[in-house]
Design a protein around this motif. Sequence first.
Motif, mmCIF file in Angstrom:
data_model
loop_
_atom_site.group_PDB
_atom_site.id
_atom_site.type_symbol
_atom_site.label_atom_id
_atom_site.label_comp_id
_atom_site.label_asym_id
_atom_site.label_seq_id
_atom_site.Cartn_x
_atom_site.Cartn_y
_atom_site.Cartn_z
ATOM 1 N N GLN A 77 0.803 -1.219 0.000
ATOM 2 C CA GLN A 77 0.000 0.000 0.000
ATOM 3 C C GLN A 77 0.836 1.269 0.000
ATOM 4 N N GLY A 78 2.133 1.171 0.301
ATOM 5 C CA GLY A 78 2.974 2.348 0.304
ATOM 6 C C GLY A 78 4.057 2.267 1.353
ATOM 7 N N CYS A 79 4.694 3.397 1.587
ATOM 8 C CA CYS A 79 5.844 3.461 2.490
ATOM 9 C C CYS A 79 5.777 4.709 3.359
ATOM 10 N N ALA A 80 6.510 4.657 4.478
ATOM 11 C CA ALA A 80 6.582 5.792 5.384
ATOM 12 C C ALA A 80 7.949 5.844 6.035
ATOM 13 N N VAL A 81 8.440 7.059 6.287
ATOM 14 C CA VAL A 81 9.600 7.273 7.155
ATOM 15 C C VAL A 81 9.100 8.098 8.327
ATOM 16 N N HIS A 82 9.736 7.923 9.481
ATOM 17 C CA HIS A 82 9.189 8.460 10.728
ATOM 18 C C HIS A 82 10.335 8.774 11.679
ATOM 19 N N THR A 83 10.264 9.911 12.353
ATOM 20 C CA THR A 83 11.234 10.255 13.392
ATOM 21 C C THR A 83 10.524 11.029 14.503
ATOM 22 N N SER A 84 11.143 11.068 15.668
ATOM 23 C CA SER A 84 10.551 11.806 16.784
ATOM 24 C C SER A 84 11.640 12.510 17.566
ATOM 25 N N THR A 85 11.206 13.469 18.395
ATOM 26 C CA THR A 85 12.122 14.201 19.255
ATOM 27 C C THR A 85 11.887 13.795 20.693
ATOM 28 N N GLY A 86 12.810 14.127 21.549
ATOM 29 C CA GLY A 86 12.635 13.899 22.977
ATOM 30 C C GLY A 86 11.539 14.761 23.566
ATOM 31 N N GLN A 87 11.148 15.823 22.854
ATOM 32 C CA GLN A 87 10.104 16.729 23.339
ATOM 33 C C GLN A 87 8.709 16.295 22.903
ATOM 34 N N GLY A 88 8.580 15.144 22.246
ATOM 35 C CA GLY A 88 7.273 14.618 21.890
ATOM 36 C C GLY A 88 6.750 14.972 20.520
ATOM 37 N N MET A 89 7.560 15.603 19.681
ATOM 38 C CA MET A 89 7.121 15.909 18.329
ATOM 39 C C MET A 89 7.515 14.767 17.403
ATOM 40 N N VAL A 90 6.617 14.379 16.503
ATOM 41 C CA VAL A 90 6.829 13.263 15.586
ATOM 42 C C VAL A 90 6.600 13.761 14.160
ATOM 43 N N VAL A 91 7.476 13.369 13.237
ATOM 44 C CA VAL A 91 7.299 13.690 11.822
ATOM 45 C C VAL A 91 7.316 12.393 11.033
ATOM 46 N N SER A 92 6.309 12.215 10.181
ATOM 47 C CA SER A 92 6.225 11.066 9.282
ATOM 48 C C SER A 92 6.046 11.583 7.870
ATOM 49 N N ILE A 93 6.668 10.891 6.912
ATOM 50 C CA ILE A 93 6.491 11.212 5.499
ATOM 51 C C ILE A 93 5.954 9.947 4.852
ATOM 52 N N LEU A 94 4.824 10.078 4.156
ATOM 53 C CA LEU A 94 4.106 8.932 3.608
ATOM 54 C C LEU A 94 4.019 9.031 2.095
ATOM 55 N N ALA A 95 4.185 7.890 1.427
ATOM 56 C CA ALA A 95 4.074 7.839 -0.030
ATOM 57 C C ALA A 95 3.397 6.538 -0.419
ATOM 58 N N GLY A 96 2.543 6.605 -1.419
ATOM 59 C CA GLY A 96 1.862 5.402 -1.872
ATOM 60 C C GLY A 96 1.722 5.376 -3.378
ATOM 61 N N PRO A 97 1.620 4.182 -3.954
ATOM 62 C CA PRO A 97 1.401 4.075 -5.394
ATOM 63 C C PRO A 97 0.155 4.849 -5.804
ATOM 64 N N GLY A 98 0.285 5.627 -6.858
ATOM 65 C CA GLY A 98 -0.844 6.397 -7.351
ATOM 66 C C GLY A 98 -1.025 7.748 -6.696
ATOM 67 N N GLN A 99 -0.323 8.039 -5.619
ATOM 68 C CA GLN A 99 -0.427 9.349 -4.983
ATOM 69 C C GLN A 99 0.488 10.323 -5.700
ATOM 70 N N GLU A 100 -0.021 11.517 -5.973
ATOM 71 C CA GLU A 100 0.771 12.532 -6.655
ATOM 72 C C GLU A 100 1.647 13.309 -5.679
ATOM 73 N N SER A 101 1.378 13.209 -4.400
ATOM 74 C CA SER A 101 2.101 13.989 -3.405
ATOM 75 C C SER A 101 2.640 13.099 -2.298
ATOM 76 N N LEU A 102 3.713 13.578 -1.691
ATOM 77 C CA LEU A 102 4.162 12.996 -0.428
ATOM 78 C C LEU A 102 3.330 13.666 0.649
ATOM 79 N N LEU A 103 2.930 12.911 1.645
ATOM 80 C CA LEU A 103 2.167 13.474 2.748
ATOM 81 C C LEU A 103 3.071 13.582 3.957
ATOM 82 N N PHE A 104 3.169 14.764 4.510
ATOM 83 C CA PHE A 104 3.926 15.009 5.728
ATOM 84 C C PHE A 104 2.920 15.088 6.872
ATOM 85 N N LEU A 105 3.171 14.332 7.923
ATOM 86 C CA LEU A 105 2.325 14.335 9.107
ATOM 87 C C LEU A 105 3.195 14.699 10.296
ATOM 88 N N VAL A 106 2.854 15.803 10.954
ATOM 89 C CA VAL A 106 3.584 16.268 12.132
ATOM 90 C C VAL A 106 2.643 16.133 13.313
#
Length: 185
Positions: free
Chosen positions: A36-65
């Motif tokens: 269904q697709g792929c994601a990369v993910h990282t977090s900070t010690g202060q509780g903030m998380v960033v994920s980047i999501l990509a899937g077949p057929g999607q025209e954009s990368l989705l950033f989720l903070v």
Amino acid sequence: MLKPLLAVSLLALPVAVATAQPQAGAAQWTVAGGEQGCAVHTSTGQGMVVSILAGPGQESLLFLVQSNAWSSLKDGGTYDIAVEFDDAGPWQLKAVAKTEIDQDGPGLMFAVPPGQRQGSDFITEFVQAAGMKIDGQGQRLGSLSLGSGRSAMTALAQCIGRAFANQPVVDDQPKGIGGAPAITI
């Protein structure tokens, strides 16, 4: 639309998980992928998380903070945010709030189309930057070290390439989390 439900489902992809080995003070990235697709993910010690999501057929990368501190977000609400890499100047973006995602808390999701000039420039700044700051409603919402952003984006591209080709995300790699194959980036 941002296809947020598809993107959120990518966060839990069980097929493969990998962890980037961070340098001192640098972000540690996790890569997950499947059909269904792929994601990369990282977090900070202060509780903030960033994920980047990509899937077949999607025209954009989705950033989720995400941050548990953002409990005042209204699900589905649109928010104006500014994302800045190092001191290169802020990117003015529209983000959609998602409040029921996972234990990392509510989040803001925005799309970056890498096939368009602005999207390509955003990705270029991301992979070259040491850090990322996010502002909204006149205040700093959070910041984090990106560390291995270039390696994370490369791993995301390789993962989505395998998903497009309908191939396993990894072959003959050491076992990682939950016995899944691991990729070192």
